[in-house]
Design an enzyme around this catalytic site. Sequence first.
Site, PDB file in Angstrom:
ATOM      1  N   VAL A  74       0.887  -1.166   0.000  1.00 59.82           N
ATOM      2  CA  VAL A  74       0.000   0.000   0.000  1.00 59.82           C
ATOM      3  C   VAL A  74       0.923   1.214   0.000  1.00 59.82           C
ATOM      4  CG1 VAL A  74      -1.860   1.204   1.164  1.00 59.82           C
ATOM      5  CG2 VAL A  74      -1.711  -1.287   1.317  1.00 59.82           C
ATOM      6  N   SER A  75       0.888   1.982  -1.065  1.00 59.52           N
ATOM      7  CA  SER A  75       1.844   3.076  -1.237  1.00 59.52           C
ATOM      8  C   SER A  75       1.697   4.126  -0.145  1.00 59.52           C
ATOM      9  CB  SER A  75       1.669   3.733  -2.606  1.00 59.52           C
ATOM     10  OG  SER A  75       1.944   2.817  -3.640  1.00 59.52           O
TER      11      SER A  75
END
Length: 404
Positions: A74-75
């Site tokens: 998840v950036s």
Amino acid sequence: MSQTQNDPANAAALRDEMVLRLREQGVLTPAIEHAMQAVPREVFAPGVPLVEVYSPNDSVITKWDAHGMATSSVSAPWLQAVMLRQAGIRSGMQVLEIGSGGYNAALMKELVGPGGEVTSVDIDPFVTTRARRFLTQAGYGTVNVILGDGALGARHHMPAHGWDAIVVTAGAWDISPGLVHQLAAAGRLVVPLRIHGFTRSIAFVWAQGHLVSESMQECGFVPMTGLDQHDQQRLLLHGEEIGFSFGEHDVPDPARLTAALESEPVREWTGVSIAPTESFGTLQMHLATTQPGFAILSVDEDTDTGLVVPLNRHATPAVVRDGSLAYLTRRPAGDLVEFGVIGHGPQAPVLAGALAAAVRKWDSTYRHRTLHVRVYAMGTPDQQLPPGEPVLDKRRSRLTFFWT
């Protein structure tokens, strides 16, 4: 205060804090701020402490390979905000995401609203299964999550006019024709593109039959797999202390470079200085797009003997050719830091001189300018490319570079 996932009040407080920090960084629009306030990020990172989930500048790794390398994440919130802003997503749009963590697709769904549509594609069934479950759990079950190779886009789900925005959330070495051909005439393609080893999130729009960049942001991403996978070539020297990464060309003879490293170094100081906190990303790109034999030098901190003294140990611009090498270094200059070049090997004076001259050229001409990229189909004749612009041939596209 408890940091557990089942603490809604604490999650809401940390979400507020994250949004505040992002607002202070200047990366939010009102619509993106509303989306980040609305979507419960912790749902997409189960088991991760809330303080890590809501760290504005940190990603959350969700899958590793057998070698301990991240394959899905998840950036970081700041980067997601930047890329959503680059994509210009608005209410009613039909948007395609390549790479399905789930959280980013939920943000997109907030942005497009009930009249818009979000489709997310990923090549890994582990990722798509999780994304569907988390999106439903968070209240965004209308997002279409598809198992497939993102390089091919999602033609069977594409609107008649093409996608209004395509956002790639994996590091890409090339620009896939499958995505280019599915982009609407007024659409934006946002892709973290690797150029000679450096990754930039670039927003492309159509201009006179080809794509041209509209904005660019330094970033890092888990590499894309599948049809557009391209493994970075790496050469290790002096045991495994010194590494050279070659993003666009073949690895040179290691024996010749080992001999070069053992030769007496040549040093040249450029007279070009920066503040210690100043970004020099434009220098990286200027050197990467103009210097033949460009590579990225890194040094293993645990085995560092001081044989090389690079600008930094993680990623320093270098040139490797003719059995010789040269790389950037630095020294204090009052309150500033001065760039220098160190060369090794029989051609060290030539390589060091050329690299130093390129640094001075950046300082006098490009330092305060903006780099742009044009994308042409592979096979486009040279005479149809803009004259004077550096050319980088990928597998399925040709890139040219210019500054404004």
